[in-house]
Every structure is written in C-alpha cells, then in structure tokens.
Design an enzyme around this catalytic site. Sequence first.
Site, PDB file in Angstrom:
ATOM      1  N   LYS A  90      90.020  24.288 -13.429  1.00  0.00           N
ATOM      2  CA  LYS A  90      90.922  23.167 -13.191  1.00  0.00           C
ATOM      3  C   LYS A  90      90.289  21.923 -13.791  1.00  0.00           C
ATOM      4  O   LYS A  90      89.055  21.795 -13.847  1.00  0.00           O
ATOM      5  CB  LYS A  90      91.138  22.950 -11.696  1.00  0.00           C
ATOM      6  CG  LYS A  90      92.438  22.239 -11.349  1.00  0.00           C
ATOM      7  CD  LYS A  90      93.627  23.193 -11.377  1.00  0.00           C
ATOM      8  CE  LYS A  90      94.869  22.530 -10.805  1.00  0.00           C
ATOM      9  NZ  LYS A  90      95.968  23.508 -10.667  1.00  0.00           N
ATOM     10  N   GLY A 193     108.323  17.082  -0.291  1.00  0.00           N
ATOM     11  CA  GLY A 193     108.042  16.945  -1.715  1.00  0.00           C
ATOM     12  C   GLY A 193     109.097  17.653  -2.538  1.00  0.00           C
ATOM     13  O   GLY A 193     109.132  18.878  -2.595  1.00  0.00           O
ATOM     14  N   VAL A 194     109.980  16.886  -3.167  1.00  0.00           N
ATOM     15  CA  VAL A 194     111.067  17.486  -3.951  1.00  0.00           C
ATOM     16  C   VAL A 194     110.985  17.012  -5.401  1.00  0.00           C
ATOM     17  O   VAL A 194     111.964  16.590  -6.003  1.00  0.00           O
ATOM     18  CB  VAL A 194     112.457  17.196  -3.337  1.00  0.00           C
ATOM     19  CG1 VAL A 194     112.661  18.032  -2.091  1.00  0.00           C
ATOM     20  CG2 VAL A 194     112.630  15.709  -3.012  1.00  0.00           C
ATOM     21  N   VAL A 197     108.576  20.988  -8.515  1.00  0.00           N
ATOM     22  CA  VAL A 197     108.798  22.316  -7.940  1.00  0.00           C
ATOM     23  C   VAL A 197     109.803  22.272  -6.792  1.00  0.00           C
ATOM     24  O   VAL A 197     110.712  23.105  -6.711  1.00  0.00           O
ATOM     25  CB  VAL A 197     107.470  22.926  -7.450  1.00  0.00           C
ATOM     26  CG1 VAL A 197     107.714  24.272  -6.770  1.00  0.00           C
ATOM     27  CG2 VAL A 197     106.514  23.111  -8.626  1.00  0.00           C
ATOM     28  N   GLY A 198     109.622  21.312  -5.896  1.00  0.00           N
ATOM     29  CA  GLY A 198     110.447  21.245  -4.696  1.00  0.00           C
ATOM     30  C   GLY A 198     111.944  21.195  -4.963  1.00  0.00           C
ATOM     31  O   GLY A 198     112.734  21.796  -4.231  1.00  0.00           O
TER      32      GLY A 198
END
Length: 365
Positions: A90, A193-194, A197-198
């Site tokens: 990462k 959290g949208v 991904v959300g």
Amino acid sequence: MTDVTGADDVLHTLFRADQGGHEQVVLCQDRASGLKAVIAIHSTALGPALGGTRFYPYATEAEAVADALNLSRGMSYKNAMAGLDHGGGKAVIIGDPDAIEAPQRTELLLAYGRFVASLGGRYVTACDVGTYVADMDVVARTCQWTTGRSPENGGAGDSSVLTAFGVFQGMRASAQHVWGDPTLRGRKVAVAGVGKVGRHLVDHLLSDGAEVVITDVREESVRAIAARHPEVAVAPSTDALIRTEGLDIYAPCALGGALNDESVPVLTAKVVCGAANNQLAHPGVEKDLADRAILYAPDYVVNAGGVIQVADELHGFDFDRCKAKAAKIFDTTLAIFARAKEDGIPPAAAADRIAEQRMAEARQH
C-alpha cells in the site's frame, strides 16, 4: 490487525512483529513537486505486492507511516483470501488532494510513479481513497506497474463497481448465515459513506428489496443519492446512523476504525458488512462484536472485488471473468463463518487463520 501510532511502534511493526513484520518501507520525497509519500510492502510470499495509493491530509508523518503499514498488511490478507497470486502493499501520499491544482497534481503523481518504478515490480499500485482512474493514467506515464487505469489507456477503469458487488455478496452470505436466506429483501441496511463504493452498494441493496438508510460527511454525496433514490432515508451522522432502531445490517464504507469502543456498544444492527478497510479499531473489537452476537463479515474478504479487478488488468482485463471471481466472495464468506463456528473464534480470526495458512504454504515452495 496491528495498530501502530508512534515511531517506536512503527519500528516494532516493521522489524519485530510476531507475524513477521513488513518486508520493506520506502519514504519518498520530491521537493520540486511537493510529494511526500510512503510505500509499504508487507509481503511478497504469494507474488508482487498489490494495493492502492491513498492520498490523504494526515495530521503527522508518523500517522501516514502507520496507515501505510496497517493498510499494506491488510492487503496481504485480502489478496490471499481472494485467491490472488499477489502479496500485500500500500502507498499513501501526504496532502489534501482537493487543495492541489491540476498542474502540481500531475507533477506530483509523475514523481510518485518514478518512486514506484524504482522498486522494479515488487509493488503494483492502483486507486484508493483520494486517487482516481485519471490519476493512475498519470502515474502510468512513469511507471509500468500501475493498474486501475482508464480503458482508453489499456486499463479496466473504475474498480469501485466490483468492490460494491463483492460487498453485496458478503451481505448475502451474512443474511444466509443469520436468517437462512441469501436475500436482503425487507432488511434495513445502514450505509455509512456513499462515495465511490457506497453509492453502487446502495443500488444493489435497493434492487434486492432492502430498506436503506445512509449518511456521509460530504453533503454532495448524500444529495446525489437522494436525487437518484428519493426513497432512501438519511441520518444526520454516523453516530445517529448506527443507533437507528431496527437495523439489520451496518455497512461502514468510509475510512477505517468504524468499529471501536464507542460504536460497538450502541450498534443496533445484527450484522456488520461494509467496504471500508481496517474497520476494527484495535485488537479485541472482534470479540466485543461476538459478545454482543453481532456477526462481522471481515472487511478485507468482502471488499476484495476491486483488487480482483485490478489484478486481472495485469493479464488483459475481462469484466465477466472478474465478476465471476468476485461472486465467489459469497462462498468464501460462508466458509469463514463455518470455520469460525468450528474453531470457536470470531470470523475475523478465522479469516486471518485461512489467509496466514495460504501465505505460509507459499513460503515453503
């Protein structure tokens, strides 16, 4: 997962951790562009380390190093559980991605690409929080070991689509395990959290007949969902969301540490299954969830759809092939729940055991 905060903890995690620590950590600085970055390679036992690049305004450099170490270790486990021939890595770039003008961002990413390239393929990068497909196109100009690029530049494009699909499969498996039916129809699901991904996860949930409640620190993200799906309820904060009465499933889809000493005692949901990385704030939280009879679907298992996609990009991307692999997250999640019951341990510990076994077997060859 190991939690690290100060410099001493960073060194302990790198060199003396019980589970072997990290193979390599690279501190990167390019004064001309303003780049400050950390590249962490946890393991190459299964193959070249693969994981995204996070661009985030960390409060301190030590916090950035700690995040890179935690996230890269998580990628080793994620890639192992996804059946990929990749180890875990990462990178984090220190800074506010929204505060950097386009020309400087380009120069910064080109410099970052040169640092990744200097590792000679030991680390393959991709998108993460704060970086996007267009950014990977820039990085690829100085680094051949770059995935998550646009289709126009030989890549697979946005990996959040398959990430959300995989989380949805994990939710279906959780529903099967708890209620005996792999459907979300009639279930109340809270999504914190949208963003990348959300928002896709909300689409899957609504299509399956779920009742959805959302929250997000970005008002524009909430407005976008409300415009597309006016039937979706909105909570004013994550704290309010997790206390919503009658929740069946809670899906943390923002930053890590969502499951902690403050949130777990007040969580009303019976299942936790979300896209965020490193949801468990510290060791022991998985037992707290189990003590409250809350089923936890390990984050690095259910959110592996994105890494499945970017790994496939290295071999010539095929969406249908990737979706088929991501669909197997359903079976993998069920297998973890079964192993947890058999061994009398929380699902997070069961997933760790399975992943560690695969990495240990790879080291013997």
